[in-house]
Design a protein around this motif. Structure first.
Motif, PDB file in Angstrom:
ATOM      1  N   ALA B  18     -17.548  14.963  28.919  1.00 43.06           N
ATOM      2  CA  ALA B  18     -18.698  15.366  28.107  1.00 43.06           C
ATOM      3  C   ALA B  18     -18.634  14.741  26.714  1.00 43.06           C
ATOM      4  O   ALA B  18     -19.652  14.544  26.049  1.00 43.06           O
ATOM      5  N   ALA B  19     -17.420  14.417  26.285  1.00 39.63           N
ATOM      6  CA  ALA B  19     -17.274  13.830  24.952  1.00 39.63           C
ATOM      7  C   ALA B  19     -17.694  12.362  24.930  1.00 39.63           C
ATOM      8  O   ALA B  19     -17.779  11.754  23.867  1.00 39.63           O
ATOM      9  N   GLY B  20     -17.953  11.776  26.083  1.00 35.62           N
ATOM     10  CA  GLY B  20     -18.446  10.402  26.093  1.00 35.62           C
ATOM     11  C   GLY B  20     -17.644   9.525  27.034  1.00 35.62           C
ATOM     12  O   GLY B  20     -16.441   9.694  27.184  1.00 35.62           O
ATOM     13  N   LEU B  21     -18.352   8.572  27.670  1.00 31.35           N
ATOM     14  CA  LEU B  21     -17.701   7.741  28.676  1.00 31.35           C
ATOM     15  C   LEU B  21     -17.442   6.333  28.144  1.00 31.35           C
ATOM     16  O   LEU B  21     -17.438   5.368  28.888  1.00 31.35           O
ATOM     17  N   PHE B  22     -17.249   6.221  26.818  1.00 30.44           N
ATOM     18  CA  PHE B  22     -17.076   4.892  26.255  1.00 30.44           C
ATOM     19  C   PHE B  22     -15.721   4.744  25.593  1.00 30.44           C
ATOM     20  O   PHE B  22     -15.189   5.677  25.019  1.00 30.44           O
ATOM     21  N   LEU B  23     -15.182   3.562  25.711  1.00 35.24           N
ATOM     22  CA  LEU B  23     -13.879   3.289  25.111  1.00 35.24           C
ATOM     23  C   LEU B  23     -13.930   1.932  24.431  1.00 35.24           C
ATOM     24  O   LEU B  23     -14.584   1.008  24.909  1.00 35.24           O
ATOM     25  N   ASP B  24     -13.226   1.829  23.313  1.00 34.33           N
ATOM     26  CA  ASP B  24     -13.119   0.547  22.615  1.00 34.33           C
ATOM     27  C   ASP B  24     -11.706   0.019  22.855  1.00 34.33           C
ATOM     28  O   ASP B  24     -10.756   0.471  22.227  1.00 34.33           O
ATOM     29  N   PHE B  25     -11.595  -0.917  23.775  1.00 31.52           N
ATOM     30  CA  PHE B  25     -10.256  -1.408  24.128  1.00 31.52           C
ATOM     31  C   PHE B  25      -9.652  -2.263  23.022  1.00 31.52           C
ATOM     32  O   PHE B  25      -8.440  -2.403  22.938  1.00 31.52           O
ATOM     33  N   ASP B  26     -10.524  -2.841  22.173  1.00 32.67           N
ATOM     34  CA  ASP B  26      -9.986  -3.597  21.030  1.00 32.67           C
ATOM     35  C   ASP B  26      -9.304  -2.653  20.051  1.00 32.67           C
ATOM     36  O   ASP B  26      -8.226  -2.938  19.536  1.00 32.67           O
ATOM     37  N   GLU B  27      -9.974  -1.524  19.823  1.00 38.16           N
ATOM     38  CA  GLU B  27      -9.405  -0.517  18.925  1.00 38.16           C
ATOM     39  C   GLU B  27      -8.060  -0.016  19.485  1.00 38.16           C
ATOM     40  O   GLU B  27      -7.083   0.140  18.762  1.00 38.16           O
ATOM     41  N   MET B  28      -8.083   0.177  20.809  1.00 42.77           N
ATOM     42  CA  MET B  28      -6.881   0.660  21.463  1.00 42.77           C
ATOM     43  C   MET B  28      -5.740  -0.349  21.336  1.00 42.77           C
ATOM     44  O   MET B  28      -4.577   0.005  21.137  1.00 42.77           O
ATOM     45  N   ALA B  29      -6.098  -1.630  21.394  1.00 44.73           N
ATOM     46  CA  ALA B  29      -5.088  -2.683  21.269  1.00 44.73           C
ATOM     47  C   ALA B  29      -4.460  -2.642  19.880  1.00 44.73           C
ATOM     48  O   ALA B  29      -3.257  -2.832  19.715  1.00 44.73           O
ATOM     49  N   LYS B  30      -5.310  -2.355  18.885  1.00 47.56           N
ATOM     50  CA  LYS B  30      -4.797  -2.264  17.508  1.00 47.56           C
ATOM     51  C   LYS B  30      -3.817  -1.106  17.384  1.00 47.56           C
ATOM     52  O   LYS B  30      -2.772  -1.214  16.768  1.00 47.56           O
ATOM     53  N   GLY B  32      -2.228   0.200  19.796  1.00 50.15           N
ATOM     54  CA  GLY B  32      -1.067  -0.101  20.639  1.00 50.15           C
ATOM     55  C   GLY B  32      -0.744   0.976  21.647  1.00 50.15           C
ATOM     56  O   GLY B  32       0.309   0.963  22.262  1.00 50.15           O
ATOM     57  N   ALA B  33      -1.648   1.953  21.790  1.00 44.12           N
ATOM     58  CA  ALA B  33      -1.361   3.004  22.763  1.00 44.12           C
ATOM     59  C   ALA B  33      -2.656   3.617  23.263  1.00 44.12           C
ATOM     60  O   ALA B  33      -3.685   3.574  22.577  1.00 44.12           O
ATOM     61  N   MET B  34      -2.580   4.150  24.476  1.00 46.62           N
ATOM     62  CA  MET B  34      -3.748   4.822  25.043  1.00 46.62           C
ATOM     63  C   MET B  34      -3.480   6.323  25.021  1.00 46.62           C
ATOM     64  O   MET B  34      -2.487   6.789  25.564  1.00 46.62           O
ATOM     65  N   GLN B  35      -4.360   7.060  24.377  1.00 42.47           N
ATOM     66  CA  GLN B  35      -4.199   8.519  24.326  1.00 42.47           C
ATOM     67  C   GLN B  35      -4.529   9.123  25.703  1.00 42.47           C
ATOM     68  O   GLN B  35      -5.184   8.484  26.517  1.00 42.47           O
ATOM     69  N   ALA B  36      -4.082  10.349  25.887  1.00 43.67           N
ATOM     70  CA  ALA B  36      -4.291  10.999  27.193  1.00 43.67           C
ATOM     71  C   ALA B  36      -5.772  11.077  27.551  1.00 43.67           C
ATOM     72  O   ALA B  36      -6.174  10.759  28.675  1.00 43.67           O
ATOM     73  N   ASP B  37      -6.607  11.473  26.584  1.00 43.74           N
ATOM     74  CA  ASP B  37      -8.040  11.575  26.858  1.00 43.74           C
ATOM     75  C   ASP B  37      -8.627  10.207  27.174  1.00 43.74           C
ATOM     76  O   ASP B  37      -9.483  10.057  28.038  1.00 43.74           O
ATOM     77  N   ASP B  38      -8.155   9.196  26.434  1.00 46.36           N
ATOM     78  CA  ASP B  38      -8.651   7.843  26.667  1.00 46.36           C
ATOM     79  C   ASP B  38      -8.341   7.390  28.086  1.00 46.36           C
ATOM     80  O   ASP B  38      -9.155   6.728  28.727  1.00 46.36           O
ATOM     81  N   SER B  39      -7.148   7.755  28.567  1.00 54.70           N
ATOM     82  CA  SER B  39      -6.794   7.252  29.888  1.00 54.70           C
ATOM     83  C   SER B  39      -7.652   7.891  30.975  1.00 54.70           C
ATOM     84  O   SER B  39      -7.831   7.314  32.037  1.00 54.70           O
ATOM     85  N   SER B  40      -8.219   9.080  30.690  1.00 51.07           N
ATOM     86  CA  SER B  40      -9.174   9.645  31.650  1.00 51.07           C
ATOM     87  C   SER B  40     -10.433   8.795  31.691  1.00 51.07           C
ATOM     88  O   SER B  40     -10.979   8.523  32.759  1.00 51.07           O
ATOM     89  N   ILE B  41     -10.902   8.410  30.511  1.00 48.42           N
ATOM     90  CA  ILE B  41     -12.149   7.638  30.454  1.00 48.42           C
ATOM     91  C   ILE B  41     -11.917   6.187  30.889  1.00 48.42           C
ATOM     92  O   ILE B  41     -12.824   5.529  31.410  1.00 48.42           O
ATOM     93  N   ALA B  42     -10.689   5.702  30.692  1.00 52.92           N
ATOM     94  CA  ALA B  42     -10.389   4.316  31.086  1.00 52.92           C
ATOM     95  C   ALA B  42     -10.657   4.086  32.564  1.00 52.92           C
ATOM     96  O   ALA B  42     -10.908   2.962  32.996  1.00 52.92           O
ATOM     97  N   LYS B  43     -10.640   5.168  33.340  1.00 48.50           N
ATOM     98  CA  LYS B  43     -10.891   5.020  34.770  1.00 48.50           C
ATOM     99  C   LYS B  43     -12.290   4.450  35.035  1.00 48.50           C
ATOM    100  O   LYS B  43     -12.498   3.719  35.987  1.00 48.50           O
ATOM    101  N   TRP B  44     -13.237   4.815  34.173  1.00 45.68           N
ATOM    102  CA  TRP B  44     -14.594   4.283  34.344  1.00 45.68           C
ATOM    103  C   TRP B  44     -14.599   2.753  34.164  1.00 45.68           C
ATOM    104  O   TRP B  44     -15.478   2.078  34.625  1.00 45.68           O
ATOM    105  N   TYR B  45     -13.586   2.267  33.460  1.00 49.82           N
ATOM    106  CA  TYR B  45     -13.433   0.830  33.263  1.00 49.82           C
ATOM    107  C   TYR B  45     -12.474   0.245  34.301  1.00 49.82           C
ATOM    108  O   TYR B  45     -12.006  -0.864  34.162  1.00 49.82           O
ATOM    109  N   GLY B  46     -12.159   1.045  35.293  1.00 46.57           N
ATOM    110  CA  GLY B  46     -11.300   0.557  36.373  1.00 46.57           C
ATOM    111  C   GLY B  46      -9.842   0.479  36.008  1.00 46.57           C
ATOM    112  O   GLY B  46      -9.081  -0.274  36.612  1.00 46.57           O
ATOM    113  N   ILE B  47      -9.436   1.231  34.984  1.00 49.46           N
ATOM    114  CA  ILE B  47      -8.044   1.119  34.515  1.00 49.46           C
ATOM    115  C   ILE B  47      -7.316   2.450  34.646  1.00 49.46           C
ATOM    116  O   ILE B  47      -7.800   3.494  34.208  1.00 49.46           O
ATOM    117  N   TYR B  48      -6.174   2.394  35.272  1.00 49.86           N
ATOM    118  CA  TYR B  48      -5.336   3.572  35.538  1.00 49.86           C
ATOM    119  C   TYR B  48      -4.000   3.422  34.842  1.00 49.86           C
ATOM    120  O   TYR B  48      -3.539   2.304  34.621  1.00 49.86           O
TER     121      TYR B  48
END
Lengths: 586, 524
Positions: B18-30, B32-48
């Motif tokens: 509900a908080a949104g299905l968008f992720l900024d992978f460039d921001e994540m690269a900066k 250097g880590a994927m937060q737990a919530d991000d990794s849930s949404i990363a699935k929409w981008y095909g990433i586990y």
């Protein structure tokens, strides 16, 4: 046979999969699972009724309390709350315990007006029991014996039944209609109460002859005394706590003049001080003088708050030495105490400092330093031995029996005495305690989420201090539905117990990954005592060392996530409830 | 006031969604880590997340299981650059990279996109990769082109933004005929080609699925004309969106909706959804229809080098464990350009295939493939084992499935079992999620740990006689160290009673599981 594997034996936590178990294992398991209920002297099913409150089922919540502790409306106000000390919220140190007592009152305040007495356990036995003293212990024993089929009469020397409930505790803490209604419910069940009926040793001898059993439940009627130099016998200036409260509660005390000092740190001392505040003018000082610190006093957080608001000074680490006058004003001279270094007990030892006198204005002195029972009611030659006496059909309960100190322990004592008396009357033990184990079919949905653990606890609303002193108005006004809802959802619902069937578990660890806390553990071995109760869990680090995946219900928040992620349906949720009366097959 | 007390019956994943299905992978690269919530949404981008902390998996969506040689070369390049040189083929015709680092994800997604490759909706609560039967457009039994239909369906549903937040994943697959090579009965929506009154269309089944609680799909419609199948699938997706459980994720798949509400309710809802979107249901037939197409073989995939109706051949590459190196994968792309139709196809048995191979080129292509160390024959046989990645990468797995793969491959490759090679397939999965659908295989292995006196060891629950419409029966639980002996006992018992070219599953159904139990446990 090929491929037949030897496996470690599964630890058991109940003697039955479903149904009622009465083994020591069952009682140990429920005792560990539900710490508040285990702590409650009357073994009240706390999470059971809180769950009903969360669902808005106030009558069901009230009936659970009625069954377990006899006086829900009363105890919902004045219970000493040992349950709250054991609440698992204390362990996690999040916002203090669930407000169990306030919730009990909330349910009692919101029941339908008509309550029926609880159903009897057994049919009429034809046995006659008389109980002397209609205090909480006597009334509890009466109700229980009545439900066990015996004909019960309670004799009370005072004009009103209730004992300390009406003579000790002030109405601004416990309105009298609440007491009356719950006593009426006991009478509705078939118990006869005769008031104004004093019993001495000679009457007692007759009662013993005429009844199948007699129970002494006269409580503690004598006040402890101490000598303070300079204190005279002037009855307008010197009171014992018990006497002061009794006269206050009956409206027999005139307005007091001057400054009041109450000596003592128990319930009575606080009640005396707050009652005295309602009898003196606003410019008079009311103080409590206590030899230890506030931490050793019986009063709870809310009472300290009330005293602060009502301008009752609590002066601790002081021991009264002598009384003197300074012109027209009296002064109590006290000596200062210090807590003995290194003593961390709730009531630590103290030492008096020499040359450390403190003067406290004191025109009226109330000594509330404890009370004791009056053994003169026992006929000559009869000795007290706990619940029993040297006379086989004479029993004791409550304060008189000596193990209780407050209403909830009195209720517990009454229940215990009732069982001992029943065994005596019927020549055999007819019932024991047990545990009902029920399976659930709700996918572990208890309605609890992790959010509920971090709920803020909301305080009990209290009357504004202006106007609080009118007409003995009850100071605590009770939870609103909103507050009750918040308070009820904080409860961990410890009656639900999650279990892993070790034969279905494949050690996938998904439950461990889903767990909100470290509530599911890998165990290398689980050691059990002779009753089969798991006493020690040796945790494992690696998969190969893991013999069991083990749910630690002490850490469980009853969110049900583990049950829902389990891919082999190895996890189940059972509901445990303690039953006071499991009939034995005769 | 209380911190938070909504009493909403909603799982934490739903809150995150509900908080949104968008992720900024460039921001994540900066960061250097994927937060737990991000990794849930990363699935929409095909990433586990991978089993190994800090590593990730990306799944490239390949509708219908076909990519161009240029896309294949792009994928090989990215595998080399970011994925430690490994490409994995999945049972749902997708490709996967492992060992990806957070800092590279954004670049990887961009570089994939340059060639039209995408991981979007590779995972997550959306319509997943739409699959098709492997032979599809070349198959002699086809009623219509399942692959083209799958590609179209993926495009159509991929554009439906109102289907981005389903209660759980939603899987659709197409089979060209009733042989059901695409396995429609274990998908949310399974479509099998039929011809009715001269019109090609589909039989539609819904609510199938493996996972921890398996269900065989139930018949929704006997016939849906081919030009209406997209709208019907959308209507089913809307049914799922509205009625799926958003509290208990373990019970949110469409199969639970069908099980809970009943197929009749679902059918009424689907028809109502169609009407809401002004799609007529007049030409949809609920009851089963008589198929007018040519009779089909039961296991068409057994044919090693099938010739299509256009005269061209299909040549397979049997990929053990579904895993190839980037260089091999690149070479496959080159081979497709040299000998085939410049496309690389993925199959639902984790294999690759070439289509449009001229009869004269078949031998040359096969020898090129063999030179790379891969078999071209043995598709859909006992040695065509499908194994999930197991504890090699997967955080959910309980066992190292690839260890068992090696054992099983060695056993079934023994000469004494040559006669029964074509009698069945073996699937191995490392946990009850059944990524390798072990319940529908002739022999299915499911990973577990078996408790000992002290500690536990890897083992497998073994099922025999599974098919798409009747799951395997449990033979027992065996420690990994006993699996080899157990498998031999099963195969020997099968050899002893097999009638002509009977499939293992048919044999189990004929003689009963008890016969195999006695053979294995030694009471015969």
């Amino acid at each position: 046979m090929r491929f037949e594997y030897q496996k470690a034996q599964k630890p058991k936590e109940n003697s039955v999969q479903t149904g009622v178990g009465t083994s020591p294992l069952d009682l140990k398991t429920i005792g560990k699972a539900i710490p508040c209920q285990e702590a409650c002297p009357a073994k009240t099913n706390v999470p059971g009724y809180i769950e009903h409150i969360a669902r808005g089922e106030h009558d069901a919540a009230y009936r659970i309390n009625l069954e377990d502790n006899v006086f829900p409306g009363v105890l919902g106000r004045i219970c000493t709350r040992v349950c709250e000390d054991e609440c698992r919220h204390n362990w996690t140190n999040v916002e203090g315990p669930v407000q169990i007592c306030h919730l009990k009152r909330y349910a009692a305040d919101h029941i339908a007006n008509t309550q029926t007495p609880l159903a009897p356990h057994f049919g009429p036995s034809g046995k006659k029991v008389t109980i002397v003293g209609a205090g909480p212990a006597g009334l509890t024993a009466a109700r229980e014996l009545n439900r066990l089929g015996h004909q019960v009469t309670v004799l009370e020397k005072e004009p009103l039944p209730g004992g300390m409930l009406v003579d000790g505790i002030p109405a601004f803490r416990l309105p009298r209609d609440i007491v009356a209604a719950e006593i009426a419910l006991i009478q509705d069940g078939g118990v006869t109460i005769q008031t104004g009926c004093a019993v001495g040793a000679s009457e007692m001898s007759i009662l013993i002859e005429e009844n199948d059993a007699v129970i002494v439940a006269t409580g503690t009627t004598l006040s402890n005394q101490t000598t303070i130099d300079g204190v005279g016998d002037d009855e307008t200036q010197r009171f014992t706590g018990l006497d002061f409260m009794k006269r206050y509660n009956r409206g027999e005390l005139p307005a007091l003049s001057g400054n009041v000092v109450v000596v003592g740190g128990g319930f009575t001392a606080v009640d005396c001080a707050r009652a005295a505040r309602r009898l003196v003018s606003a410019d008079s000082a009311v103080s409590i003088v206590y030899r230890r610190t506030e931490a050793s006093m019986a009063a709870d957080k809310n009472e300290f708050k009330a005293m602060r608001e009502e301008d009752v000074a609590v002066r601790t680490l002081l021991s009264p030495k002598r009384w003197k006058t300074d012109g027209s004003r009296g002064i109590l001279v006290c000596e200062r105490n210090v807590v003995k270094a290194g003593d961390t007990r709730r009531k630590p030892a103290i030492e008096t400092l020499n040359e450390s006198e403190v003067e406290i204005p004191c025109d009226v002195l109330i000594l509330a330093i404890g009370q004791r029972s009056d053994p003169r009611i026992l006929p000559n030659g009869i000795e007290l031995d706990g619940i029993r006496t040297s006379k086989e059909n004479l029993f004791a309960t409550g304060d008189f029996e000596g193990t209780s100190a407050d209403v909830i322990t009195a209720v517990a004592s009454g229940k215990k005495t009732a069982q001992v008396v029943d065994t005596h009357l019927m020549g055999q033990t007819r019932y024991v305690e047990g545990v009902r184990v029920e399976t659930t079919d709700c996918d572990g949905e208890t309605g609890r989420f992790r959010d509920h653990d971090i709920q803020w606890a909301l305080p009990m609303p209290m009357l504004d201090v202006v106007g609080r002193f009118e007409n003995q108005a009850e100071v605590e006004t009770g939870f609103t539905p909103e507050i009750a809802q918040v308070a009820a959802t904080r409860c961990y619902l410890c009656q639900y117990k999650f279990e892993i069937d070790q034969d279905l578990c494949i050690h996938c660890d998904w439950c461990i990954q889903a767990a909100p806390r470290e509530c599911i553990k890998k165990a290398a071995q689980i050691y059990c005592d002779d009753d089969g109760f798991p006493t020690k869990v040796f945790e494992a680090e690696l998969s190969k060392d893991t013999t069991f995946i083990y749910i630690d219900n002490q850490d469980c928040i009853r969110c049900g996530k583990c049950l829902r992620v389990c891919p082999t349906q190895a996890i189940s949720m059972k509901r445990l409830s303690r039953i006071g009366c499991v009939k034995l097959d005769s | 006031m209380p911190k938070k007390l909504t009493f909403t019956r909603r799982s934490e994943d739903e809150d995150i969604k509900a908080a949104g299905l968008f992720l900024d992978f460039d921001e994540m690269a900066k960061k250097g880590a994927m937060q737990a919530d991000d990794s849930s949404i990363a699935k929409w981008y095909g990433i586990y997340k991978s089993r190994q902390p800090g590593n990730h998996m990306a799944r490239i969506v390949i509708p219908g299981g076909v990519i161009t040689s240029a896309q294949a070369k792009n994928i090989a390049g990215i595998a080399e650059k970011y994925g430690q040189g490994i490409v994995n083929v999945t049972t749902r015709q997708a490709l996967q990279f492992h060992w990806l680092k957070v800092g590279n994800l954004a670049d990887m997604l961009r570089e994939l996109g340059e060639y039209g490759n995408s991981t979007k909706h590779g995972c997550g609560d959306v319509t997943r990769n739409v699959t098709a039967c492997p032979l599809a457009e070349t198959c002699a039994y086809r009623r219509l082109d399942a692959r083209a239909a799958a590609v179209e369906m993926a495009e159509f549903l991929g554009m439906c933004r109102d289907l981005d937040d389903l209660p759980r994943k939603f899987k659709i697959n197409f089979s060209g005929c009733g042989a059901d090579c695409a396995q429609p009965h274990i998908n949310c929506v399974g479509l099998s080609g039929v011809i009715h009154n001269g019109v090609p269309g589909y039989k539609v089944v819904i609510g199938g699925g493996m996972g921890w609680k398996p269900f065989v799909a139930e018949s929704l419609f006997g016939f849906v004309p081919h030009n209406k199948v997209k709208q019907v699938c959308r209507a089913v997706a809307i049914l799922f969106r509205e009625h799926g459980d958003r509290f208990n994720r373990a019970k949110s798949r469409l199969k639970f909706v069908v099980h809970r509400k009943g197929i009749d309710f679902c059918r009424t809802e689907v028809i109502s959804n169609l009407h809401t979107e002004n799609v007529s249901s007049d030409d949809i037939i609920v009851e089963p229809v008589t198929d007018e197409g040519v009779p089909f073989s039961l296991r068409p995939l057994l044919d090693d080098s099938p010739q299509g109706t256009d005269g061209q051949h299909t040549v397979r590459v049997i990929v053990p464990k579904g895993e190839l190196s980037f260089s091999t994968f690149y070479r496959m792309a080159e081979l497709s350009e040299r000998y085939a139709n410049q496309r690389v196809y993925t199959s639902n048995r984790q294999n690759l295939q070439f289509q449009g191979v001229a009869p004269s080129d078949v031998k040359a292509l096969e020898s090129e493939i063999r030179a790379l160390g891969y078999q071209t024959s043995g598709s859909f046989t006992l040695s065509d084992i499908v194994s999930c990645v197991g504890t090699t990468y997967c955080p959910k797995a309980v066992t190292q499935t690839r260890a068992l793969f090696d054992i099983v491959q060695r056993v079934v490759g023994e000469p004494r079992y040559e006669s029964i090679a074509q009698s069945g397939v073996i699937n191995i999965t490392g946990c009850p999620n059944s990524c390798s659908p072990y319940r529908i295989a002739d022999i299915g292995f499911r990973g577990m740990r078996i408790r000992e006196e002290s500690g536990s060891v890897e083992g497998y629950e073994v099922l025999l006689g599974g098919s798409q419409t009747a799951f395997g029966q449990k033979l027992g639980e065996f420690k990994l160290s006993d699996c080899e002996e157990m498998l031999r006992l099963v195969l020997n018992a099968f050899v002893a009673v097999r009638i002509s070219d009977e499939f293992l599953t048919d044999c189990v159904n004929r003689v009963g599981l008890g016969y195999f139990e006695k053979a294995v446990y030694g009471e015969i």
